[in-house]
Design a protein around this motif. Structure first.
Motif, short mmCIF file in Angstrom:
data_model
loop_
_atom_site.label_atom_id
_atom_site.label_comp_id
_atom_site.label_asym_id
_atom_site.label_seq_id
_atom_site.Cartn_x
_atom_site.Cartn_y
_atom_site.Cartn_z
N MET A 115 0.83 -1.17 0.00
CA MET A 115 0.00 0.00 0.00
C MET A 115 0.88 1.24 0.00
SD MET A 115 -2.93 -0.90 2.79
CE MET A 115 -2.09 -2.17 3.72
N ARG A 116 0.47 2.19 -0.80
CA ARG A 116 1.19 3.46 -0.84
C ARG A 116 0.47 4.46 0.06
NH1 ARG A 116 0.82 5.25 -6.42
NH2 ARG A 116 -1.00 3.94 -6.36
N TYR A 117 1.26 5.24 0.79
CA TYR A 117 0.74 6.29 1.65
C TYR A 117 1.44 7.59 1.32
CZ TYR A 117 -1.80 3.09 4.67
OH TYR A 117 -2.70 2.18 5.17
N MET A 118 0.69 8.69 1.40
CA MET A 118 1.27 10.03 1.25
C MET A 118 1.29 10.67 2.62
SD MET A 118 0.04 13.21 -1.10
CE MET A 118 1.36 13.71 -2.18
N MET A 119 2.44 11.15 3.01
CA MET A 119 2.59 11.88 4.26
C MET A 119 2.79 13.35 3.89
SD MET A 119 4.98 9.23 6.47
CE MET A 119 6.52 9.75 5.72
N ILE A 120 1.82 14.18 4.28
CA ILE A 120 1.82 15.59 3.89
C ILE A 120 2.20 16.43 5.10
CG2 ILE A 120 0.44 17.46 2.91
CD1 ILE A 120 -1.55 15.08 2.05
N PHE A 175 10.69 3.91 0.57
CA PHE A 175 10.74 5.26 0.00
C PHE A 175 10.39 5.23 -1.48
CE2 PHE A 175 12.93 8.76 -2.11
CZ PHE A 175 12.69 9.83 -1.27
N LEU A 176 9.39 6.03 -1.88
CA LEU A 176 9.09 6.20 -3.31
C LEU A 176 9.51 7.58 -3.79
CD1 LEU A 176 5.63 4.42 -3.64
CD2 LEU A 176 7.90 3.53 -4.18
N ILE A 200 5.98 10.01 -0.34
CA ILE A 200 5.14 8.87 -0.70
C ILE A 200 5.96 7.63 -0.38
CG2 ILE A 200 3.93 7.62 -2.53
CD1 ILE A 200 3.31 10.28 -3.84
N ILE A 201 5.35 6.78 0.45
CA ILE A 201 6.02 5.56 0.87
C ILE A 201 5.16 4.37 0.47
CG2 ILE A 201 7.29 6.66 2.75
CD1 ILE A 201 5.21 5.52 4.71
#
Length: 139
Positions: free
Chosen positions: A1-6, A43-44, A84-85
């Protein structure tokens, strides 16, 4: 799963940071954090964002849509960067977010990035197929 940390910074913290931060120290801490994400294979990408005064907002409530230049006086926080991880679970995303070297006046909003399977469309949908091709070409 990809997550965005803002990364979100309160306007007061942003104003203080501009004066008080040791940028060399900040860059070193963020560099070490990003390196730990890379070594873990999650790390993406990560990017910093320019000041809100350089941005603009488009309000689609108006017809035609209205463009407003930044900064945005009503903002309770300023978005300053993102990561984005790709991780196995929400819990893993939370562990990485908690490890981020941020301080008072800063928050991370963490949201899962939708997968194509999250979209309720038939697999043979033309635009879904094109989006999958675009993603594969840019991977």
């Amino acid at each position: 799963m990809r997550y965005m940390m803002i990364m979100q910074v309160s306007p007061a913290a942003a104003a203080t940071a501009a004066v008080d931060l040791d940028m060399e120290k900040v860059v070193a801490e963020m560099g070490a954090y990003n390196e730990s994400l890379q070594k873990a294979g999650v790390f993406l990408t990560a990017e910093g964002l320019s000041d809100a005064s350089e941005g603009f907002r488009i309000d689609f409530d108006a017809v035609p849509p209205a463009v407003t230049d930044g900064p945005f006086a009503e903002a309770r926080e300023v978005f300053t960067g993102f990561w984005i991880i790709e991780v196995a679970s929400r819990e893993e995303a939370e562990r990485w977010a908690l490890a981020c070297p941020l301080g008072p006046g800063v928050a991370l909003e963490v949201r899962r990035v939708n997968e194509f399977s999250d979209i309720d469309l038939p697999e043979d949908n033309e635009w879904l197929s094109k989006a999958q091709e675009w993603r594969a070409a840019n991977a």
